[in-house]
Motif scaffolding. Structure first.
Motif, PDB file in Angstrom:
ATOM      1  N   ALA A  78       0.731  -1.145   0.001  1.00  8.38           N
ATOM      2  CA  ALA A  78      -0.052  -0.073  -0.048  1.00  8.38           C
ATOM      3  C   ALA A  78       0.909   1.233  -0.085  1.00  8.38           C
ATOM      4  CB  ALA A  78      -0.992   0.117   0.949  1.00  8.38           C
ATOM      5  N   ARG A  79       2.043   1.134   0.517  1.00  9.48           N
ATOM      6  CA  ARG A  79       3.152   2.319   0.615  1.00  9.48           C
ATOM      7  C   ARG A  79       3.343   2.857  -0.902  1.00  9.48           C
ATOM      8  NH1 ARG A  79       6.033   0.131   5.660  1.00  9.48           N
ATOM      9  NH2 ARG A  79       7.397  -0.327   4.154  1.00  9.48           N
ATOM     10  N   GLY A  80       3.427   1.645  -1.591  1.00  5.54           N
ATOM     11  CA  GLY A  80       3.779   1.914  -3.116  1.00  5.54           C
ATOM     12  C   GLY A  80       2.689   2.461  -4.067  1.00  5.54           C
ATOM     13  N   GLU A  81       1.381   2.450  -3.601  1.00  2.28           N
ATOM     14  CA  GLU A  81       0.444   2.903  -4.474  1.00  2.28           C
ATOM     15  C   GLU A  81       0.622   3.908  -5.265  1.00  2.28           C
ATOM     16  OE1 GLU A  81      -4.628   3.112  -4.101  1.00  2.28           O
ATOM     17  OE2 GLU A  81      -3.291   2.940  -2.117  1.00  2.28           O
ATOM     18  N   ASN A  82       0.348   3.771  -6.562  1.00  2.66           N
ATOM     19  CA  ASN A  82       0.303   4.688  -7.535  1.00  2.66           C
ATOM     20  C   ASN A  82       1.952   5.075  -7.827  1.00  2.66           C
ATOM     21  OD1 ASN A  82      -2.138   5.217  -7.772  1.00  2.66           O
ATOM     22  ND2 ASN A  82      -2.306   6.356  -6.183  1.00  2.66           N
ATOM     23  N   ARG A  83       2.941   4.361  -7.277  1.00  2.86           N
ATOM     24  CA  ARG A  83       4.318   4.547  -7.507  1.00  2.86           C
ATOM     25  C   ARG A  83       5.090   3.365  -8.134  1.00  2.86           C
ATOM     26  NH1 ARG A  83       6.940   6.725  -2.175  1.00  2.86           N
ATOM     27  NH2 ARG A  83       5.306   4.876  -1.473  1.00  2.86           N
ATOM     28  N   ILE A  84       4.340   2.238  -7.739  1.00  2.00           N
ATOM     29  CA  ILE A  84       5.012   0.976  -8.504  1.00  2.00           C
ATOM     30  C   ILE A  84       4.953   0.962  -9.888  1.00  2.00           C
ATOM     31  CG2 ILE A  84       5.140  -1.476  -8.517  1.00  2.00           C
ATOM     32  CD1 ILE A  84       4.121  -1.423  -5.593  1.00  2.00           C
ATOM     33  N   ASN A  85       6.101   0.934 -10.712  1.00  3.15           N
ATOM     34  CA  ASN A  85       5.961   1.004 -12.025  1.00  3.15           C
ATOM     35  C   ASN A  85       6.952  -0.052 -12.668  1.00  3.15           C
ATOM     36  OD1 ASN A  85       5.622   1.628 -14.881  1.00  3.15           O
ATOM     37  ND2 ASN A  85       7.062   3.241 -14.735  1.00  3.15           N
ATOM     38  N   PRO A  86       6.669  -1.258 -12.802  1.00  4.28           N
ATOM     39  CA  PRO A  86       7.657  -2.162 -13.267  1.00  4.28           C
ATOM     40  C   PRO A  86       7.598  -2.389 -14.537  1.00  4.28           C
ATOM     41  CG  PRO A  86       5.229  -3.267 -12.803  1.00  4.28           C
ATOM     42  CD  PRO A  86       5.201  -1.729 -12.412  1.00  4.28           C
ATOM     43  N   ILE A  87       8.446  -1.415 -15.231  1.00  2.00           N
ATOM     44  CA  ILE A  87       8.727  -1.341 -16.539  1.00  2.00           C
ATOM     45  C   ILE A  87       9.714  -2.635 -17.097  1.00  2.00           C
ATOM     46  CG2 ILE A  87       8.463   1.077 -16.748  1.00  2.00           C
ATOM     47  CD1 ILE A  87      11.590   1.171 -16.849  1.00  2.00           C
ATOM     48  N   GLY A  88      10.305  -3.082 -16.272  1.00  4.04           N
ATOM     49  CA  GLY A  88      11.035  -4.517 -16.374  1.00  4.04           C
ATOM     50  C   GLY A  88      10.374  -5.687 -15.920  1.00  4.04           C
ATOM     51  N   PHE A  89      11.041  -6.501 -15.384  1.00  7.91           N
ATOM     52  CA  PHE A  89      10.355  -7.751 -15.096  1.00  7.91           C
ATOM     53  C   PHE A  89      10.771  -8.160 -13.312  1.00  7.91           C
ATOM     54  CE2 PHE A  89      14.105  -8.962 -17.481  1.00  7.91           C
ATOM     55  CZ  PHE A  89      14.676  -9.848 -16.485  1.00  7.91           C
ATOM     56  N   LYS A  90      11.516  -7.195 -12.814  1.00  8.81           N
ATOM     57  CA  LYS A  90      12.259  -7.043 -11.391  1.00  8.81           C
ATOM     58  C   LYS A  90      11.527  -6.505 -10.361  1.00  8.81           C
ATOM     59  CE  LYS A  90      15.426  -9.601 -12.740  1.00  8.81           C
ATOM     60  NZ  LYS A  90      14.975 -11.072 -12.661  1.00  8.81           N
ATOM     61  N   ILE A  91      10.149  -7.072 -10.124  1.00 10.64           N
ATOM     62  CA  ILE A  91       9.071  -6.543  -9.340  1.00 10.64           C
ATOM     63  C   ILE A  91       9.243  -6.531  -7.893  1.00 10.64           C
ATOM     64  CG2 ILE A  91       7.818  -8.771  -9.405  1.00 10.64           C
ATOM     65  CD1 ILE A  91       6.192  -5.260  -9.395  1.00 10.64           C
ATOM     66  N   GLY A  92      10.058  -7.365  -7.491  1.00 12.16           N
ATOM     67  CA  GLY A  92      10.834  -7.558  -6.311  1.00 12.16           C
ATOM     68  C   GLY A  92      11.491  -6.365  -5.653  1.00 12.16           C
ATOM     69  N   LEU A  93      12.546  -5.874  -6.724  1.00 12.07           N
ATOM     70  CA  LEU A  93      13.359  -4.716  -6.594  1.00 12.07           C
ATOM     71  C   LEU A  93      12.237  -3.768  -6.479  1.00 12.07           C
ATOM     72  CD1 LEU A  93      15.972  -3.295  -6.648  1.00 12.07           C
ATOM     73  CD2 LEU A  93      16.200  -3.606  -8.978  1.00 12.07           C
ATOM     74  N   GLU A  94      11.600  -3.197  -7.557  1.00 15.33           N
ATOM     75  CA  GLU A  94      10.485  -2.197  -7.610  1.00 15.33           C
ATOM     76  C   GLU A  94       9.815  -2.126  -6.197  1.00 15.33           C
ATOM     77  OE1 GLU A  94       8.738   0.790  -9.891  1.00 15.33           O
ATOM     78  OE2 GLU A  94      10.407  -0.463 -10.655  1.00 15.33           O
ATOM     79  N   ILE A  95       9.415  -3.070  -5.731  1.00 21.47           N
ATOM     80  CA  ILE A  95       8.622  -3.177  -4.163  1.00 21.47           C
ATOM     81  C   ILE A  95       9.464  -2.558  -3.145  1.00 21.47           C
ATOM     82  CG2 ILE A  95       7.346  -4.367  -2.681  1.00 21.47           C
ATOM     83  CD1 ILE A  95       6.303  -6.054  -4.922  1.00 21.47           C
ATOM     84  N   MET A  96      10.731  -3.423  -3.301  1.00 29.78           N
ATOM     85  CA  MET A  96      11.506  -2.977  -2.034  1.00 29.78           C
ATOM     86  C   MET A  96      11.796  -1.419  -2.180  1.00 29.78           C
ATOM     87  SD  MET A  96      14.381  -5.892  -1.675  1.00 29.78           S
ATOM     88  CE  MET A  96      14.429  -6.643  -3.302  1.00 29.78           C
ATOM     89  N   THR A  97      12.051  -1.033  -3.319  1.00 31.19           N
ATOM     90  CA  THR A  97      12.636   0.488  -3.318  1.00 31.19           C
ATOM     91  C   THR A  97      11.264   1.404  -3.223  1.00 31.19           C
ATOM     92  OG1 THR A  97      14.294  -0.165  -4.907  1.00 31.19           O
ATOM     93  CG2 THR A  97      13.556   2.108  -4.806  1.00 31.19           C
ATOM     94  N   ARG A  98      10.337   1.145  -4.057  1.00 32.42           N
ATOM     95  CA  ARG A  98       9.081   2.195  -4.009  1.00 32.42           C
ATOM     96  C   ARG A  98       8.254   2.199  -2.809  1.00 32.42           C
ATOM     97  NH1 ARG A  98       9.529   5.417  -8.657  1.00 32.42           N
ATOM     98  NH2 ARG A  98      10.477   4.298 -10.805  1.00 32.42           N
ATOM     99  N   CYS A  99       8.357   0.952  -2.238  1.00 29.52           N
ATOM    100  CA  CYS A  99       7.407   0.849  -0.958  1.00 29.52           C
ATOM    101  C   CYS A  99       8.361   1.148   0.268  1.00 29.52           C
ATOM    102  CB  CYS A  99       6.740  -0.501  -0.773  1.00 29.52           C
ATOM    103  SG  CYS A  99       5.473  -0.883  -2.164  1.00 29.52           S
ATOM    104  N   GLN A 100       9.455   1.441  -0.150  1.00 26.82           N
ATOM    105  CA  GLN A 100      10.329   1.849   1.107  1.00 26.82           C
ATOM    106  C   GLN A 100      10.549   0.704   2.269  1.00 26.82           C
ATOM    107  OE1 GLN A 100       8.924   5.665   1.989  1.00 26.82           O
ATOM    108  NE2 GLN A 100       9.523   6.599   0.180  1.00 26.82           N
ATOM    109  N   CYS A 101      10.835  -0.441   1.981  1.00 23.94           N
ATOM    110  CA  CYS A 101      10.999  -1.387   2.892  1.00 23.94           C
ATOM    111  C   CYS A 101      12.010  -1.038   3.872  1.00 23.94           C
ATOM    112  CB  CYS A 101      10.979  -2.643   2.307  1.00 23.94           C
ATOM    113  SG  CYS A 101       9.843  -3.290   1.292  1.00 23.94           S
ATOM    114  N   LYS A 102      11.768  -1.065   5.166  1.00 23.01           N
ATOM    115  CA  LYS A 102      12.460  -0.622   6.122  1.00 23.01           C
ATOM    116  C   LYS A 102      13.721  -1.902   6.577  1.00 23.01           C
ATOM    117  CE  LYS A 102       9.151   2.742   8.006  1.00 23.01           C
ATOM    118  NZ  LYS A 102       8.275   2.448   6.954  1.00 23.01           N
ATOM    119  N   SER A 103      13.123  -3.056   6.533  1.00 21.77           N
ATOM    120  CA  SER A 103      13.806  -4.144   6.823  1.00 21.77           C
ATOM    121  C   SER A 103      13.794  -5.362   5.582  1.00 21.77           C
ATOM    122  CB  SER A 103      13.573  -4.839   8.286  1.00 21.77           C
ATOM    123  OG  SER A 103      12.290  -4.962   8.378  1.00 21.77           O
ATOM    124  N   VAL A 104      14.785  -5.581   5.142  1.00 14.62           N
ATOM    125  CA  VAL A 104      14.829  -6.939   4.153  1.00 14.62           C
ATOM    126  C   VAL A 104      15.528  -8.021   4.750  1.00 14.62           C
ATOM    127  CG1 VAL A 104      15.677  -7.371   1.858  1.00 14.62           C
ATOM    128  CG2 VAL A 104      14.402  -5.094   2.159  1.00 14.62           C
TER     129      VAL A 104
END
Length: 167
Positions: A78-104
């Motif tokens: 939900a933190r990435g709503e309207n910001r996630i834009n998977p133009i490639g195929f690395k959706i995990g990287l997209e989520i980690m970055t745009r959703c600002q995951c605090k702990s991975v």
């Protein structure tokens, strides 16, 4: 997780555990931690994977930001709503970055040879990945990242073209 059977379904509980136990906001099935690994990969695939991982590491903090085997929560998404834009195929990287995951947290997995489907690795996909990286770097580091990113992307593009032409 990808559906090409390169990820062992038996690893799902281990990959989900850190998120389910609230020890991490995002967990990654990683080939690059003790206990993880890959099946018999050709040298050029190892080189491309290492280069792509190195370029993405500052964005994610994961040892395997290219992994398609991950777990997170709907609250994180939900933190990435309207910001996630998977133009490639690395959706995990997209989520980690745009959703600002605090702990991975990385969880060891064995990455198998492909059983079904075809590889997505192509010059077009490499270009899309570089475009995705540029977008993510600008999102994460808006000031001062342009020149460093441009230089890194040009070097990687050159290396990828060399590797693809040799193999």
């Amino acid at each position: 997780m990808d559906a090409d059977l390169q990820h062992e379904p038996e690893s799902v509980p281990a990959v989900a555990k850190p998120v389910l136990e609230r020890k991490a906001e995002f967990s990654v099935g990683s080939r690059n931690v003790p206990g993880g690994g890959v099946a018999a990969w050709a040298l050029h695939r190892k080189i491309i994977s290492a280069g792509a991982t190195l370029l993405a590491w500052p964005l994610s903090g994961s040892t395997d930001p290219m992994s398609g085997f991950f777990c997170t929560t709907k609250e994180v998404l939900a933190r990435g709503e309207n910001r996630i834009n998977p133009i490639g195929f690395k959706i995990g990287l997209e989520i980690m970055t745009r959703c600002q995951c605090k702990s991975v947290q990385d969880v060891p997995i064995m990455f198998q040879d492909r059983v079904a489907g075809e590889s997505k690795l192509s010059t077009k996909q490499n270009f899309l990945y570089l475009m995705q990286l540029a977008s993510l770097y600008f999102h994460r580091y808006p000031l001062g990242s342009f020149l460093v990113l441009l230089l890194a992307l040009l070097i990687l593009l050159l290396l990828l073209q060399i590797v693809m032409s040799v193999f």
